[in-house]
Write a protein that holds these residues in place. Structure first.
Motif, PDB file in Angstrom:
ATOM      1  N   ALA A 334       0.898   5.796   5.496  1.00  0.00           N
ATOM      2  CA  ALA A 334       1.896   5.076   4.698  1.00  0.00           C
ATOM      3  C   ALA A 334       3.229   4.998   5.418  1.00  0.00           C
ATOM      4  O   ALA A 334       4.035   4.101   5.149  1.00  0.00           O
ATOM      5  CB  ALA A 334       2.069   5.761   3.338  1.00  0.00           C
ATOM      6  N   ALA A 335       3.478   5.915   6.364  1.00  0.00           N
ATOM      7  CA  ALA A 335       4.743   5.922   7.094  1.00  0.00           C
ATOM      8  C   ALA A 335       4.892   4.704   7.995  1.00  0.00           C
ATOM      9  O   ALA A 335       6.011   4.308   8.327  1.00  0.00           O
ATOM     10  CB  ALA A 335       4.868   7.197   7.925  1.00  0.00           C
ATOM     11  N   VAL A 336       3.769   4.083   8.398  1.00  0.00           N
ATOM     12  CA  VAL A 336       3.847   2.911   9.281  1.00  0.00           C
ATOM     13  C   VAL A 336       3.159   1.680   8.706  1.00  0.00           C
ATOM     14  O   VAL A 336       3.192   0.617   9.313  1.00  0.00           O
ATOM     15  CB  VAL A 336       3.261   3.230  10.672  1.00  0.00           C
ATOM     16  N   ALA A 337       2.548   1.815   7.534  1.00  0.00           N
ATOM     17  CA  ALA A 337       1.895   0.663   6.895  1.00  0.00           C
ATOM     18  C   ALA A 337       2.465   0.429   5.505  1.00  0.00           C
ATOM     19  O   ALA A 337       3.084  -0.598   5.246  1.00  0.00           O
ATOM     20  CB  ALA A 337       0.378   0.880   6.817  1.00  0.00           C
ATOM     21  N   GLY A 338       2.291   1.397   4.604  1.00  0.00           N
ATOM     22  CA  GLY A 338       2.784   1.265   3.242  1.00  0.00           C
ATOM     23  C   GLY A 338       1.780   1.782   2.237  1.00  0.00           C
ATOM     24  O   GLY A 338       0.786   2.416   2.592  1.00  0.00           O
ATOM     25  N   THR A 339       2.033   1.510   0.966  1.00  0.00           N
ATOM     26  CA  THR A 339       1.206   1.991  -0.136  1.00  0.00           C
ATOM     27  C   THR A 339       1.130   0.926  -1.240  1.00  0.00           C
ATOM     28  O   THR A 339       2.167   0.364  -1.608  1.00  0.00           O
ATOM     29  CB  THR A 339       1.805   3.287  -0.739  1.00  0.00           C
ATOM     30  N   PRO A 340      -0.043   0.646  -1.797  1.00  0.00           N
ATOM     31  CA  PRO A 340      -1.373   1.054  -1.364  1.00  0.00           C
ATOM     32  C   PRO A 340      -1.698   0.461   0.012  1.00  0.00           C
ATOM     33  O   PRO A 340      -1.248  -0.639   0.349  1.00  0.00           O
ATOM     34  CB  PRO A 340      -2.303   0.496  -2.442  1.00  0.00           C
ATOM     35  N   ARG A 341      -2.470   1.176   0.788  1.00  0.00           N
ATOM     36  CA  ARG A 341      -2.658   0.821   2.187  1.00  0.00           C
ATOM     37  C   ARG A 341      -3.215  -0.581   2.377  1.00  0.00           C
ATOM     38  O   ARG A 341      -2.702  -1.355   3.186  1.00  0.00           O
ATOM     39  CB  ARG A 341      -3.558   1.851   2.878  1.00  0.00           C
ATOM     40  N   ARG A 342      -4.272  -0.903   1.658  1.00  0.00           N
ATOM     41  CA  ARG A 342      -4.924  -2.201   1.860  1.00  0.00           C
ATOM     42  C   ARG A 342      -3.964  -3.355   1.545  1.00  0.00           C
ATOM     43  O   ARG A 342      -3.877  -4.337   2.288  1.00  0.00           O
ATOM     44  CB  ARG A 342      -6.187  -2.297   0.996  1.00  0.00           C
TER      45      ARG A 342
END
Length: 423
Positions: A334-342
């Protein structure tokens, strides 16, 4: 055939690296440098890490290893760098060097890796009869440190997304977050430049190591950088990671600096962003561990140009996973993509406007037992064979993010790599 022997001293390491194709992993002056290339594994697509892990397991099982040192980074070793996204045009690689120079805990070593079958590596240097015994008898030539060179100068300009477009993307991300589509998304920027100097990259890497000694300084297949974030480390059944999310700049003086760190530690926005990143890491690691502990509260991590909120995770491996198996489990965080991941991956692909390549992907090394150290490729640039240099920096966007503030944060995060190239 893999042979590791102790040597008296190898300091400093970086001046012994290949200036054109550096392979390096170090922190606080200790780590490993690779020279030459015995073999390479290239993968791509959604199964890139899994395929690399399978290939490595097969290769390691067939290796004949004579390790007379027995420290992390000795024996059979591969350096690796993986693309961030499943759809990336960039390849993911594991590179097995011919020679590895290492330093850790006051000890130094050299490892030579050759094809036991008789097929020569890049140097083709084998014993006269082609046997494993003859290969083992070849002396391990240790390169002398190269003279110190000037830092190559690269003039960076905005890439596919100029600053005003980045602010618009942040505003759109906040709109989607407020609409309930997702909780957090990380949006990155790109800077582009050209490397013309012939001195190579050792001076750039040296600058990173001198200015940011507490980070993982790395160079793998043209990807160079200094990352403060440990994705995962596996050492004889122990698992550890460091999660970073939440950032502020350093203060101008001691009092201002302390105030900024205190404000970061109390910031609802940054604490919320950090909590999402920690929850993501714990969720992905927990199924593979018999025990997993986290720092009781986030702590402020001091770097020369900024403060981060950080949480350390440590546990005991519960299912025999290798370090690459855990990379597969936790990337992207989540630190480099986000939440929720998909959802976050879809949104960042829509809003960023460029292929991240290996930025924010896993970078590190793995040994023949599956142990290894992997960081997230941050504060980095990819140097292409034609001299193109692409640098990257990103920010976590949450509901109360302000576009101008996030743009300013990317400028702070660009600073290590821009200055390392003479900027």
């Amino acid at each position: 055939m893999v042979r590791t022997e102790p040597v008296e001293e190898l300091a400093p390491l970086i001046p012994r690296a290949d200036p054109r194709h550096p392979l390096l992993w170090m922190r606080r002056g200790e780590g490993i440098v690779g020279l030459g290339e015995t073999l390479r594994v290239e993968t791509s697509g959604a199964s890139r890490v899994k395929d690399a892990a399978a290939a490595w397991t097969e290769l390691a099982a067939d290796a004949d290893v004579d390790d007379r040192v027995g420290l992390p980074g000795t024996g059979l070793v591969a350096f690796g760098a993986f693309a961030f996204a499943d759809h990336s045009a960039s390849s993911s690689v594991l590179v097995v060097p011919e020679l590895v120079l290492g330093r850790r805990d006051g000890r130094a070593w050299v490892t030579r890796i050759t094809h036991a079958s008789g097929a020569a590596g890049a140097s083709g240097d084998r014993g006269g009869d082609g046997s494993e015994d003859a290969a083992a008898a070849v002396p391990l030539a240790i390169p002398e440190p190269a003279p110190k060179r000037r830092v190559p100068r690269v003039a960076f300009t905005p890439g596919a997304v100029p600053p005003e477009a980045y602010e618009s993307a942040v505003a759109e991300a906040v709109r989607r977050i407020d609409a309930g589509e997702l909780e957090k998304v990380v949006l990155a920027r790109q800077l582009l430049g050209e490397l013309h100097e012939e001195d190579g990259l050792r001076a750039t890497i040296t600058r990173l190591a001198e200015d940011y000694p507490d980070t993982w300084v790395y160079a793998v297949d043209g990807l160079i950088g200094a990352s403060p974030e440990t994705l995962v480390r596996v050492d004889h059944g122990t698992v550890s990671a460091r999660v970073l999310a939440g950032t502020t700049s350093r203060g101008a003086g001691d009092a201002s600096d302390r105030e900024r760190a205190t404000a970061l530690a109390a910031s609802p926005k940054d604490l919320a962003e950090h909590a999402l990143a920690v929850a993501s890491a714990v969720k992905r690691l927990a199924p593979h561990t018999a025990r997993l502990d986290a720092s009781p509260e986030p702590f402020t991590l001091q770097l020369p140009n900024l403060w981060h909120l950080a949480t350390d995770l440590k546990g005991t491996l519960g299912d025999g996973s290798s370090s690459l198996d855990l990379v597969q489990a936790v990337h992207p965080t989540a630190a480099v993509a986000g939440t929720p991941r998909r959802v976050a991956l879809r949104v960042l692909a829509e809003l960023e406007g460029f292929d991240r390549g290996r930025y924010a992907g896993p970078v590190g090394w793995i040994d023949g037992d599956g142990d290894g150290e992997w960081a997230i490729a941050l504060r980095c640039a990819q140097v292409e064979p034609d001299g193109t240099v692409a640098a990257y920096a990103g920010c976590g966007i949450v509901h109360d993010s302000r576009p101008a503030d996030e743009l300013a944060e990317t400028v702070m995060k660009f600073r290590p790599i821009v200055e390392a190239f003479g900027g």
